[in-house]
Design a protein around this motif. Structure first.
Motif, mmCIF file in Angstrom:
data_model
loop_
_atom_site.group_PDB
_atom_site.id
_atom_site.type_symbol
_atom_site.label_atom_id
_atom_site.label_comp_id
_atom_site.label_asym_id
_atom_site.label_seq_id
_atom_site.Cartn_x
_atom_site.Cartn_y
_atom_site.Cartn_z
ATOM 1 N N SER A 285 0.825 -1.208 0.000
ATOM 2 C CA SER A 285 0.000 0.000 0.000
ATOM 3 C C SER A 285 0.864 1.265 0.000
ATOM 4 C CB SER A 285 -0.917 0.008 1.224
ATOM 5 O OG SER A 285 -0.171 0.172 2.414
ATOM 6 N N PHE A 286 0.274 2.347 -0.495
ATOM 7 C CA PHE A 286 0.967 3.636 -0.471
ATOM 8 C C PHE A 286 1.231 4.065 0.963
ATOM 9 C CE2 PHE A 286 0.838 8.270 -0.137
ATOM 10 C CZ PHE A 286 1.836 8.631 -1.040
ATOM 11 N N GLY A 287 0.331 3.733 1.864
ATOM 12 C CA GLY A 287 0.515 4.097 3.270
ATOM 13 C C GLY A 287 1.745 3.456 3.876
ATOM 14 N N GLN A 288 2.003 2.218 3.515
ATOM 15 C CA GLN A 288 3.188 1.546 4.053
ATOM 16 C C GLN A 288 4.463 2.225 3.556
ATOM 17 O OE1 GLN A 288 1.480 -2.411 2.711
ATOM 18 N NE2 GLN A 288 2.602 -3.105 4.521
ATOM 19 N N ILE A 289 4.467 2.620 2.279
ATOM 20 C CA ILE A 289 5.660 3.298 1.741
ATOM 21 C C ILE A 289 5.824 4.658 2.388
ATOM 22 C CG2 ILE A 289 6.675 4.289 -0.345
ATOM 23 C CD1 ILE A 289 5.368 2.057 -1.933
ATOM 24 N N SER A 290 4.708 5.431 2.493
ATOM 25 C CA SER A 290 4.813 6.766 3.087
ATOM 26 C C SER A 290 5.192 6.682 4.561
ATOM 27 C CB SER A 290 3.493 7.521 2.919
ATOM 28 O OG SER A 290 2.432 6.850 3.590
ATOM 29 N N ASN A 291 4.707 5.665 5.278
ATOM 30 C CA ASN A 291 5.083 5.507 6.692
ATOM 31 C C ASN A 291 6.572 5.171 6.830
ATOM 32 O OD1 ASN A 291 2.475 6.005 7.590
ATOM 33 N ND2 ASN A 291 1.922 3.817 7.632
ATOM 34 N N TYR A 292 7.077 4.365 5.899
ATOM 35 C CA TYR A 292 8.503 4.050 5.938
ATOM 36 C C TYR A 292 9.336 5.311 5.698
ATOM 37 C CZ TYR A 292 13.044 2.162 4.621
ATOM 38 O OH TYR A 292 14.413 1.913 4.557
ATOM 39 N N ILE A 293 8.922 6.129 4.705
ATOM 40 C CA ILE A 293 9.669 7.362 4.410
ATOM 41 C C ILE A 293 9.612 8.314 5.594
ATOM 42 C CG2 ILE A 293 9.679 9.414 2.944
ATOM 43 C CD1 ILE A 293 8.741 7.657 0.640
ATOM 44 N N ALA A 294 8.424 8.413 6.232
ATOM 45 C CA ALA A 294 8.286 9.330 7.372
ATOM 46 C C ALA A 294 9.117 8.874 8.566
ATOM 47 C CB ALA A 294 6.803 9.436 7.775
ATOM 48 N N ILE B 11 13.789 11.570 3.213
ATOM 49 C CA ILE B 11 13.276 12.841 2.711
ATOM 50 C C ILE B 11 13.382 13.867 3.836
ATOM 51 C CG2 ILE B 11 11.295 14.059 1.735
ATOM 52 C CD1 ILE B 11 12.503 11.985 -0.124
ATOM 53 N N ALA B 12 14.072 14.958 3.540
ATOM 54 C CA ALA B 12 14.257 15.994 4.569
ATOM 55 C C ALA B 12 13.037 16.898 4.665
ATOM 56 C CB ALA B 12 15.509 16.809 4.257
#
Length: 338
Positions: A274-283, A288-289
């Motif tokens: 899911s996109f949420g899993q990727i965005s949670n990993y990045i956060a 990403i600064a």
């Protein structure tokens, strides 16, 4: 005699005259009585002749009426014979029709103009085996549809209730012509068709098209596989990092440059992630600064139907600036390039 004569001679003339008159009156009385008897005898004889004539006429009329009655009874007997023959032929035709209907593989049901079930065959009942035995002649179509709606073999569309299915089925039945495809248990698909008859009744056909559906599914899967391979080859030749998410925001296609541009691990980039899993990993990492822009991207994904596209810049922790362009696809999914 001598004495009588002498006595007459001795009687006065008036007495003799009176005696003779009495005798005349007596004879007249007897004569009248005899005449009445004769008249009565003649009247009786006349009445007998009249009765004889009447009897002859009555006999002729009775004979005529008897002949009419015999002829009418003959015609009635012939009519009854023809009626019985017609009934036998109708019953014979009905038996042949029932046999023919039972021999077809399609489900068949006939309803009259009052929406009452006249007859149906075994394939029609076997479509929903758990309620098929309850389908009897005389049931109204809403009752038959209600039996179908309660069956455990019925597969409903996503978000559809049994009450909604029942209402839609009755509405379709009352249209002049109608057809739809119904999924049932065991991955079976049935095409249901309604046809109105000239007398106002309705015929229902149920045709099993499961094989056709499976063949079409296999064809589409092969087509999608070919398209997927073509798409993957195209993505792999692009200089940008590309990712494609479906309407459920799950990853369905990407290229290696997408993973390397964002610095994502191999086990995170895979189908159905899911996109949420990727965005949670990045956060949760320092990849990403610019967290504000990353949050803006996540917000756009959640409300992408309100804004068809988005362009932002993401600052990586190593100082490289990434330009992200996101676009909504017609099916509700979206594609992003970095």
């Amino acid at each position: 005699m001598l004495k009588t004569r002498e006595s007459h001679k001795q009687q006065p003339p008036e007495t003799v005259e009176d005696s003779l008159q009495q005798r005349v009156r007596k004879l007249e009385k007897i004569n009248r009585a005899l005449m009445r008897r004769v008249e009565r005898n003649m009247e009786f004889a006349g009445n007998g002749f009249t009765l004889f004539q009447t009897a002859i006429v009555l006999e002729s009329q009775v004979k005529s009426r008897t002949e009419d009655l015999r002829r009418t009874l003959g015609e009635l007997s012939s009519a009854n014979a023809r009626l019985q023959q017609a009934r036998d032929e109708a019953e014979y035709a009905k038996q042949h029709l029932t046999t023919a209907i039972e021999s077809v593989t399609e489900g068949f049901a006939l309803f009259d103009s009052s929406e009452r079930l006249i007859m149906c065959n075994r394939p029609f009942r076997r479509l929903m085996p758990d309620v098929g035995r309850e389908m009897m002649s005389g049931l109204s179509f809403p009752q038959v549809a209600a039996l179908f709606s309660r069956s455990s073999y019925l597969v409903l569309d996503k978000g559809q209730t049994r009450e909604q299915w029942l209402e839609q089925r009755i509405r379709l039945f009352r249209q002049p012509h109608g057809s739809f495809i119904q999924q049932v248990a065991d991955d079976r698909w049935i095409q249901v068709s309604n046809r109105k008859t000239e007398t106002g009744g309705t015929v229902i056909f149920q045709t099993d098209i499961s094989d056709l559906i499976r063949l079409e599914r296999e064809r589409r899967e092969r087509q999608l596989d070919a398209q997927s391979r073509l798409l993957q080859a195209t993505l792999d030749h692009l200089l940008q990092g590309i990712c494609v998410f479906d309407d459920d925001r799950t990853l369905v296609a990407w290229n290696d440059r997408f993973r390397t541009t964002l610095g994502l691990p191999f086990n995170l980039v895979k189908r159905r992630i899911s996109f949420g899993q990727i965005s949670n990993y990045i956060a949760g990492t320092s990849l990403i600064a610019s967290h504000s822009e990353a949050e803006r991207l996540a917000k756009w994904v959640a409300n992408r139907r309100e804004e068809p596209s988005l362009s932002i810049e993401l600052l990586r922790s190593d100082g490289i600036i990434l330009e992200a362009n996101c676009t909504v696809m017609p099916d509700g999914g979206f594609v992003a390039s970095f």
